[in-house]
Each structure stands twice: as C-alpha cells, then as structure tokens.
Design an enzyme around this catalytic site. Sequence first.
Site, PDB file in Angstrom:
ATOM      1  N   ASP A  13       0.821  -1.220   0.000  1.00 18.24           N
ATOM      2  CA  ASP A  13       0.000   0.000   0.000  1.00 18.24           C
ATOM      3  C   ASP A  13       0.855   1.271   0.000  1.00 18.24           C
ATOM      4  O   ASP A  13       0.448   2.294   0.550  1.00 18.24           O
ATOM      5  CB  ASP A  13      -0.981   0.020   1.192  1.00 18.24           C
ATOM      6  CG  ASP A  13      -1.765  -1.262   1.281  1.00 18.24           C
ATOM      7  OD1 ASP A  13      -2.258  -1.701   0.232  1.00 18.24           O
ATOM      8  OD2 ASP A  13      -1.863  -1.833   2.384  1.00 18.24           O
ATOM      9  N   LYS A  16       2.276   2.030  -5.046  1.00 13.85           N
ATOM     10  CA  LYS A  16       3.072   1.515  -6.176  1.00 13.85           C
ATOM     11  C   LYS A  16       2.336   1.645  -7.491  1.00 13.85           C
ATOM     12  O   LYS A  16       2.926   1.992  -8.513  1.00 13.85           O
ATOM     13  CB  LYS A  16       3.426   0.030  -5.947  1.00 13.85           C
ATOM     14  CG  LYS A  16       4.324  -0.217  -4.774  1.00 13.85           C
ATOM     15  CD  LYS A  16       4.637  -1.686  -4.614  1.00 13.85           C
ATOM     16  CE  LYS A  16       3.436  -2.535  -4.251  1.00 13.85           C
ATOM     17  NZ  LYS A  16       2.851  -2.224  -2.940  1.00 13.85           N
ATOM     18  N   GLY A  40      -3.935  -4.922  -4.377  1.00 12.69           N
ATOM     19  CA  GLY A  40      -4.909  -3.985  -4.938  1.00 12.69           C
ATOM     20  C   GLY A  40      -4.179  -2.709  -5.291  1.00 12.69           C
ATOM     21  O   GLY A  40      -3.734  -1.981  -4.413  1.00 12.69           O
ATOM     22  N   HIS A  41      -3.972  -2.476  -6.577  1.00 20.67           N
ATOM     23  CA  HIS A  41      -3.254  -1.275  -7.005  1.00 20.67           C
ATOM     24  C   HIS A  41      -4.259  -0.229  -7.480  1.00 20.67           C
ATOM     25  O   HIS A  41      -4.994  -0.452  -8.429  1.00 20.67           O
ATOM     26  CB  HIS A  41      -2.261  -1.610  -8.129  1.00 20.67           C
ATOM     27  CG  HIS A  41      -1.074  -2.377  -7.630  1.00 20.67           C
ATOM     28  ND1 HIS A  41      -0.204  -3.050  -8.445  1.00 20.67           N
ATOM     29  CD2 HIS A  41      -0.617  -2.552  -6.375  1.00 20.67           C
ATOM     30  CE1 HIS A  41       0.735  -3.610  -7.703  1.00 20.67           C
ATOM     31  NE2 HIS A  41       0.502  -3.333  -6.453  1.00 20.67           N
ATOM     32  N   GLN A 223       2.477  -6.058  -2.869  1.00 22.15           N
ATOM     33  CA  GLN A 223       2.754  -6.042  -1.417  1.00 22.15           C
ATOM     34  C   GLN A 223       4.060  -5.264  -1.146  1.00 22.15           C
ATOM     35  O   GLN A 223       4.413  -4.395  -1.929  1.00 22.15           O
ATOM     36  CB  GLN A 223       2.804  -7.474  -0.835  1.00 22.15           C
ATOM     37  CG  GLN A 223       1.455  -8.163  -0.809  1.00 22.15           C
ATOM     38  CD  GLN A 223       1.135  -8.968  -2.052  1.00 22.15           C
ATOM     39  OE1 GLN A 223       2.005  -9.577  -2.644  1.00 22.15           O
ATOM     40  NE2 GLN A 223      -0.110  -8.976  -2.458  1.00 22.15           N
TER      41      GLN A 223
END
Length: 423
Positions: A13, A16, A40-41, A223
């Site tokens: 988080d 990225k 989750g991007h 991650q």
Amino acid sequence: MANSILVGLQWGDEGKGKIIDVLTENVDMVVRFQGGNNAGHTVEVGDEKFVLHLIPSGILHAGCQCVIGNGVVVNPLTLAQEIADLEARGYEVVDRLRISSRAQLVFSYHCVMDGLFEHKLGENKIGTTKRGIGPAYADKVNRVGIRAGELLNLPRMEHHFRTQAKFYNDIFAEASVPTVDIDSEWASIKGVADKLAPLVEDTVLSINQAVGQGLKVLFEGAQGMWLDVDFGTYPYVTSSNTTAGAACTGSGLAPSRIEHVVGVAKAYCTRVGEGPFMTELHDEEGKRMASLGNEFGATTGRPRRCGWFDAVATRYSAMLNGVDQLALTKLDVLDDFETIKVCVAYDLDGRRLSEMPIAVADYARVNPVYREFPGWCQKTSDATCWEELPERCREYLQALSGLIEAPLKIVSVGPRRDQTFFV
Ligand code: IMP
C-alpha cells in the site's frame, strides 16, 4: 527507462500502482511476478479511479504489453471479471495481456482453506485477505497445483481440478466447514476458459524476446518488503517473495538483464492484518493519518494501521532490494502535522539498535527512537516540481533519502497522475 523492477519497501500500500502508472509512459511491457488478487493497485486517471488486482497497471496505457508471470497465483474467475470490467470501461485487454502457462491457478477451495487456517490459528491468525493465496502457493510447492497451461487442455484440467477439489472437500467435511460445490465451480471455470486460454503462453519467451528487441520492461511488485515470506515479519507475511530478486524467478528474465530497482515508500507507514509494526501509533495522531491518507485496504476495505516513517526498517529494505531510485509517496498527508517524527533507531531491553533485531519476535518489543522534524504546515498537493515544495518538506524528503541510503528520484503528492514528479 531501462529494464527495472519496482517494489514496495514497507508493508504494501505504498502507492506503487500510481508510480508504475507514471513510469509506464516510458516502458513497452509491464510484468507482474508474484502475489495474486490479494494485491490492490489503485490508479486514478483524470476523474476515473481503477483498482487493479491481477492485471498489471500498464494496461491503462494503450500500446503497453502486460504479462502475468509464472510467479503469480491467478484466480481465473476474478481475472476474467477484471478483464470484463476494463473492457466495459473501454480498455482493450485481450490483445495486450498474456498469462504465463506456468502461473498457478487459485480456486475457491484455496479461499475456503485460507479461512480455515485462519480460524484454526485463533488469536495467532495472520489476518490474510482470504483470497486463497497461501494455500495456492502451498499447492505449488507440494507439486499438486494446477497451472494456467492446463487451460489449454480442459479434459485433463477437469480431472486434475476434481481430484484436488475432492481432496480439499474431505478436509472441509472433517472440519465441519461447508464444502465447495465442485460441479458448479467447474462450470464457472469452463465459462471463462474460452476467454483466458488464448492469453496463455510461454511468457519466458515473450519477455526475453521483448528484451532482446531492446524493448523496456518494468517488473511490477505487489505487497511490500516486510510481507516477504523470507525477509518480512514472518509468520505475519504473505506467501510469496515480494522483493526484487523474485522478479527474475517470477518471470524467467535473468538478473543480468535488470538495470534498476525502484523502491516505493510512503512518507509514513501503514500495515493491514496482524503482525509487528514498530512505529505504530495507537493515538489520535495515528487516527488522523488514517483519515487524511484514506487508509483503507484496496482489496478488503479493512482500515490500515498507521505510524511514523521507520528509517531503520526501510534502510534494511532498500539495501536488500538494491534500490537505486527511491519514490516517496503520499507526502501531502503530512501537510498539517506540526511535528513529523522519523524512527532512526530502536531501544530493546536497554540496548540501542541501529539495525533490525535478529529475532522477528523482538520486533514487537522495540521502542522506536525518533528524530523530530518541523512540519511545513502548507499544502503540497498542488506542487508540480521539486522547487515548488516548501523548504521544510524538501529537507524532510532529503533526510529520509539520506537515512535509508537510497537516492530520491520520484515524489508523489496526491493520487492523480499529474501529482507525481521526478527530482
Ligand atoms: P495474504 O497475502 O492474503 O495471505 O495475507 C497475508 C498478509 O499480507 C496479511 O497481513 C495481509 O493483510 C497482507 N497483504 C496481502 N496483500 C497485501 C497488499 O496488497 N497490501 C497490503 N497488505 C497485504
């Protein structure tokens, strides 16, 4: 931009997705090399917001090839849904996305198993995303996993799937957990197989051919370093290697072909799930950071734990990943803090440590030693270049870069593409 790996230096988080999105303007191919739809991007393009879980963020740039490498664990149903969602929003996906034939597939029995493991761990639970990531990697290492290549031979895949599903259902029945409906799950998988099978190929060839032709490839880590199964806060980690070395094993491109490692860190720290967090704030300041930074998980919506920047942990992370380009994100979240703290050492049982304790069990017992910086108390989200940042803010960023011994290259002051600049 030469072939580069981008990794998170904290607990994920770090923003990225947004940095990848900006870097993608100068690359031809983006490759995911580990993790699954636990990631989750979030990327904002204009007024539109995208949350990508499996598909590399490069898909938002027309002309960019995207690869899901062999190191990724792929839930075929969620991948098909993600493709459909992007298509519904006008993005062309199937011509630009390829899936490694060696990528492991994740099924609902992995998700149920993930929940069962967590339940059995009780108060020692990891706090997983329950996306079946750990059990899918366990199947890979146990040599019983089903790989994407099997989508090319459905009768064989069906046999393998039913055998595995039955194996898990027996465990679930014994544990009095609802079993998986094997027929209906298989029907769903068959329903997406036509869409996914044409995307499956030997991506070792495609990636190496692209590099051979002089195309630029970006390896997109998911991650962060402290969730790495080897180097992170074990056992409170994810089940893959999240660090730079995994870009090679998770894609099939040799280390000699990689030129740069971009490390992304937030200007403060967050973590979701359980496990040690050395600079965690349990007070109003932590709550303020969470609300200003909108710190809720992109995958599960869970509130994130917040704390000050940890220069000891992040220096270790930058060293391990060989970071030669540092990106610092979410600087604007600190705009209103009068004093900003950075952890520069730990106290453990009366001893001062400038490096991580040897035992992870001791991470939770350290007391952070802080250096204080005067806040800039000024809005930074409109800054478009380094010179437009307040002086105190620049001093803070330079201090972070110095403390973690990685050259600062990119600064981000908000979620939009135009709120990122090079230093
Ligand atoms: P898993 O990856 O679902 O097995 O979860 C293991 C740990 O990694 C948990 O603490 C999760 O919250 C954390 N985790 C997994 N993916 C992400 C991510 O993308 N961002 C932040 N934390 C994550």
